[in-house]
Scaffold this motif. Sequence first.
Motif, PDB file in Angstrom:
ATOM      1  N   ASP A  43      -7.823   3.078  11.236  1.00 31.09           N
ATOM      2  CA  ASP A  43      -7.841   3.991  12.363  1.00 31.09           C
ATOM      3  C   ASP A  43      -6.617   4.912  12.367  1.00 31.09           C
ATOM      4  O   ASP A  43      -6.746   6.128  12.558  1.00 31.09           O
ATOM      5  CB  ASP A  43      -7.925   3.200  13.667  1.00 31.09           C
ATOM      6  N   VAL A  44      -5.423   4.345  12.146  1.00 28.63           N
ATOM      7  CA  VAL A  44      -4.205   5.165  12.223  1.00 28.63           C
ATOM      8  C   VAL A  44      -4.020   6.040  10.993  1.00 28.63           C
ATOM      9  O   VAL A  44      -3.201   6.975  11.029  1.00 28.63           O
ATOM     10  CB  VAL A  44      -2.947   4.298  12.443  1.00 28.63           C
ATOM     11  N   ALA A  75       2.687  -0.920  14.901  1.00 30.75           N
ATOM     12  CA  ALA A  75       3.464  -1.741  15.835  1.00 30.75           C
ATOM     13  C   ALA A  75       3.127  -1.406  17.284  1.00 30.75           C
ATOM     14  O   ALA A  75       3.170  -2.280  18.158  1.00 30.75           O
ATOM     15  CB  ALA A  75       4.958  -1.554  15.576  1.00 30.75           C
ATOM     16  N   GLU A  76       2.790  -0.153  17.542  1.00 31.15           N
ATOM     17  CA  GLU A  76       2.386   0.231  18.900  1.00 31.15           C
ATOM     18  C   GLU A  76       1.128  -0.519  19.341  1.00 31.15           C
ATOM     19  O   GLU A  76       0.860  -0.654  20.540  1.00 31.15           O
ATOM     20  CB  GLU A  76       2.150   1.741  18.958  1.00 31.15           C
ATOM     21  N   ARG A  77       0.372  -1.026  18.372  1.00 29.27           N
ATOM     22  CA  ARG A  77      -0.848  -1.794  18.660  1.00 29.27           C
ATOM     23  C   ARG A  77      -0.621  -3.299  18.468  1.00 29.27           C
ATOM     24  O   ARG A  77      -1.566  -4.062  18.364  1.00 29.27           O
ATOM     25  CB  ARG A  77      -1.979  -1.334  17.743  1.00 29.27           C
ATOM     26  N   ASP A  78       0.639  -3.691  18.374  1.00 33.58           N
ATOM     27  CA  ASP A  78       1.015  -5.091  18.146  1.00 33.58           C
ATOM     28  C   ASP A  78       0.482  -5.611  16.818  1.00 33.58           C
ATOM     29  O   ASP A  78       0.115  -6.787  16.696  1.00 33.58           O
ATOM     30  CB  ASP A  78       0.542  -5.983  19.300  1.00 33.58           C
ATOM     31  N   MET A  79       0.445  -4.746  15.825  1.00 33.88           N
ATOM     32  CA  MET A  79       0.098  -5.110  14.459  1.00 33.88           C
ATOM     33  C   MET A  79       1.370  -4.951  13.628  1.00 33.88           C
ATOM     34  O   MET A  79       1.818  -3.822  13.391  1.00 33.88           O
ATOM     35  CB  MET A  79      -1.014  -4.204  13.915  1.00 33.88           C
ATOM     36  N   ILE A  80       1.963  -6.062  13.222  1.00 36.50           N
ATOM     37  CA  ILE A  80       3.315  -6.033  12.680  1.00 36.50           C
ATOM     38  C   ILE A  80       3.305  -6.272  11.166  1.00 36.50           C
ATOM     39  O   ILE A  80       2.794  -7.285  10.673  1.00 36.50           O
ATOM     40  CB  ILE A  80       4.201  -7.096  13.364  1.00 36.50           C
ATOM     41  N   CYS A  81       3.890  -5.322  10.434  1.00 36.31           N
ATOM     42  CA  CYS A  81       4.113  -5.470   8.992  1.00 36.31           C
ATOM     43  C   CYS A  81       5.484  -4.877   8.689  1.00 36.31           C
ATOM     44  O   CYS A  81       6.262  -4.589   9.595  1.00 36.31           O
ATOM     45  CB  CYS A  81       3.003  -4.791   8.192  1.00 36.31           C
ATOM     46  N   SER A  82       5.801  -4.694   7.420  1.00 37.80           N
ATOM     47  CA  SER A  82       7.114  -4.147   7.048  1.00 37.80           C
ATOM     48  C   SER A  82       6.929  -3.002   6.055  1.00 37.80           C
ATOM     49  O   SER A  82       5.817  -2.771   5.553  1.00 37.80           O
ATOM     50  CB  SER A  82       8.004  -5.245   6.455  1.00 37.80           C
ATOM     51  N   LEU A 119       0.840  -1.190   0.000  1.00 36.08           N
ATOM     52  CA  LEU A 119       0.000   0.000   0.000  1.00 36.08           C
ATOM     53  C   LEU A 119       0.878   1.243   0.000  1.00 36.08           C
ATOM     54  O   LEU A 119       1.940   1.270   0.626  1.00 36.08           O
ATOM     55  CB  LEU A 119      -0.908   0.020   1.236  1.00 36.08           C
ATOM     56  N   ASP A 120       0.421   2.268  -0.691  1.00 43.79           N
ATOM     57  CA  ASP A 120       1.186   3.508  -0.818  1.00 43.79           C
ATOM     58  C   ASP A 120       0.969   4.368   0.428  1.00 43.79           C
ATOM     59  O   ASP A 120       0.177   5.308   0.429  1.00 43.79           O
ATOM     60  CB  ASP A 120       0.754   4.257  -2.080  1.00 43.79           C
ATOM     61  N   LEU A 121       1.699   4.003   1.489  1.00 38.17           N
ATOM     62  CA  LEU A 121       1.598   4.697   2.767  1.00 38.17           C
ATOM     63  C   LEU A 121       2.999   4.944   3.314  1.00 38.17           C
ATOM     64  O   LEU A 121       3.916   4.176   3.037  1.00 38.17           O
ATOM     65  CB  LEU A 121       0.797   3.860   3.771  1.00 38.17           C
ATOM     66  N   PRO A 122       3.173   5.981   4.121  1.00 36.68           N
ATOM     67  CA  PRO A 122       4.514   6.307   4.633  1.00 36.68           C
ATOM     68  C   PRO A 122       4.985   5.326   5.701  1.00 36.68           C
ATOM     69  O   PRO A 122       4.181   4.612   6.325  1.00 36.68           O
ATOM     70  CB  PRO A 122       4.335   7.709   5.216  1.00 36.68           C
ATOM     71  N   GLU A 123       6.286   5.295   5.930  1.00 38.31           N
ATOM     72  CA  GLU A 123       6.875   4.369   6.891  1.00 38.31           C
ATOM     73  C   GLU A 123       6.354   4.600   8.302  1.00 38.31           C
ATOM     74  O   GLU A 123       6.283   3.666   9.118  1.00 38.31           O
ATOM     75  CB  GLU A 123       8.397   4.504   6.876  1.00 38.31           C
ATOM     76  N   SER A 124       5.963   5.804   8.616  1.00 31.88           N
ATOM     77  CA  SER A 124       5.473   6.098   9.961  1.00 31.88           C
ATOM     78  C   SER A 124       4.268   5.243  10.331  1.00 31.88           C
ATOM     79  O   SER A 124       4.051   4.929  11.517  1.00 31.88           O
ATOM     80  CB  SER A 124       5.114   7.582  10.079  1.00 31.88           C
ATOM     81  N   VAL A 125       3.471   4.832   9.349  1.00 32.48           N
ATOM     82  CA  VAL A 125       2.297   4.007   9.615  1.00 32.48           C
ATOM     83  C   VAL A 125       2.716   2.665  10.208  1.00 32.48           C
ATOM     84  O   VAL A 125       2.054   2.124  11.103  1.00 32.48           O
ATOM     85  CB  VAL A 125       1.475   3.807   8.322  1.00 32.48           C
ATOM     86  N   LYS A 126       3.837   2.114   9.730  1.00 33.03           N
ATOM     87  CA  LYS A 126       4.324   0.839  10.271  1.00 33.03           C
ATOM     88  C   LYS A 126       4.553   0.939  11.771  1.00 33.03           C
ATOM     89  O   LYS A 126       4.186   0.035  12.533  1.00 33.03           O
ATOM     90  CB  LYS A 126       5.624   0.434   9.566  1.00 33.03           C
ATOM     91  N   TYR A 127       5.162   2.029  12.219  1.00 31.14           N
ATOM     92  CA  TYR A 127       5.475   2.191  13.637  1.00 31.14           C
ATOM     93  C   TYR A 127       4.215   2.421  14.466  1.00 31.14           C
ATOM     94  O   TYR A 127       4.108   1.928  15.597  1.00 31.14           O
ATOM     95  CB  TYR A 127       6.465   3.328  13.827  1.00 31.14           C
TER      96      TYR A 127
END
Length: 371
Positions: free
Chosen positions: A368-369, A334-341, A323-331
């Motif tokens: 949500d994020v 991760a704060e919600r224990d949803m892990i991708c790369s 998905l065309d989203l910025p790297e900040s979305v990954k972090y």
Amino acid sequence: MTAAAIRDHFPLLNTCVYLANNSTGAVPKGAERVLADYWKSLSTWRDSVWDGWHEGLDEYTAGLADFIGAPPGSVAVDANLSAFLARIASCFDYRAPRNRVVITDLEFPTVPFIWNAFRRYGAEVLVSGTGGPHLDEDALLRSIDERTLLVSVPHASFSSGATVDLERLVKHAHSVGALVVVDAFQSVGVMPLDVTALDVDFVLGGSHKWMCGVGTAFLYVRPDLLPGLEPAATGWQAGDRALTFQPSTGYAGDARRFTGGTPFPLTALVSRVGLDLLRGVGIEAIRAHSLACTDRIIERAGAAGLRVVSPAEPHRRGGVVCLDLPESVKYRLAERDMICSWRTYLRIGPHVYNTLDEIDAFMDALEDVTR
């Protein structure tokens, strides 16, 4: 074993919604016993442990061969894909007129890095691509002609998940006398791959993504090519008398001629646990489950107005949705224990042990994020 039953073998899944399998796959709990046995061997050392380790390496290699439809003796295991690719490259004479190596702009960085290093020996590296996330296969095929020595392509792109039609590519390359090198690191373990049916020349892959292992790579070589290939920068294991500990008089007769020095057995022994689980499920069932998961991601992303970079057509898509989203979305996920790369795009890579409920929970969090 069913796809649902395999889930219980992966402790990581109890800690988070883990959808980064295209980057690093989960490792089964059976690896703990392997690690304990390995430490016991180290702490009570006798040279005889090598007998069992070599047997384990051979069994892992045979299991890999079976998994990709390769005949015995055509697969070798070593530390990483980079070493294997460089050894393949070292087998060829790059004198004109057949000195062209055709690659794509969807390669993992190691691939162009190695092929460009062989320019010093006369290789002419031609990059085919659009500059975008998908590959123009018609343009790729047009770039392959009688000047082409080798074609080096990814089965599935690490950055977008876009796949290459290997059957079409191999037939065309062979029709003009070129050989095909396939980087299957991003596909093996989540997509069917029958190297014999494809008549492909070289296939590279590894354990730590979709294969549920750690730190080891493999190489398949089409058997009839082996006698004419003499790789450089190998090691004593590549010789025809390696385990006699006498000087070898030539290369090993099988794919072991592409191996290096003293092997590190632990990674293969651990990786065999994951391989055996995947073989128990079967690649067709794995692929069907993967497509169901990635279809759900694409459907949810479309409904949320998120731009999908990966191909929508199932036959053009590997195991990941980007998905065309910025790297900040990954972090934030991760704060919600949803892990991708993230590699240029947000990459969501479900595997056979993930559930559709997890996909929905992840997509709920993603919506949500990104609001």
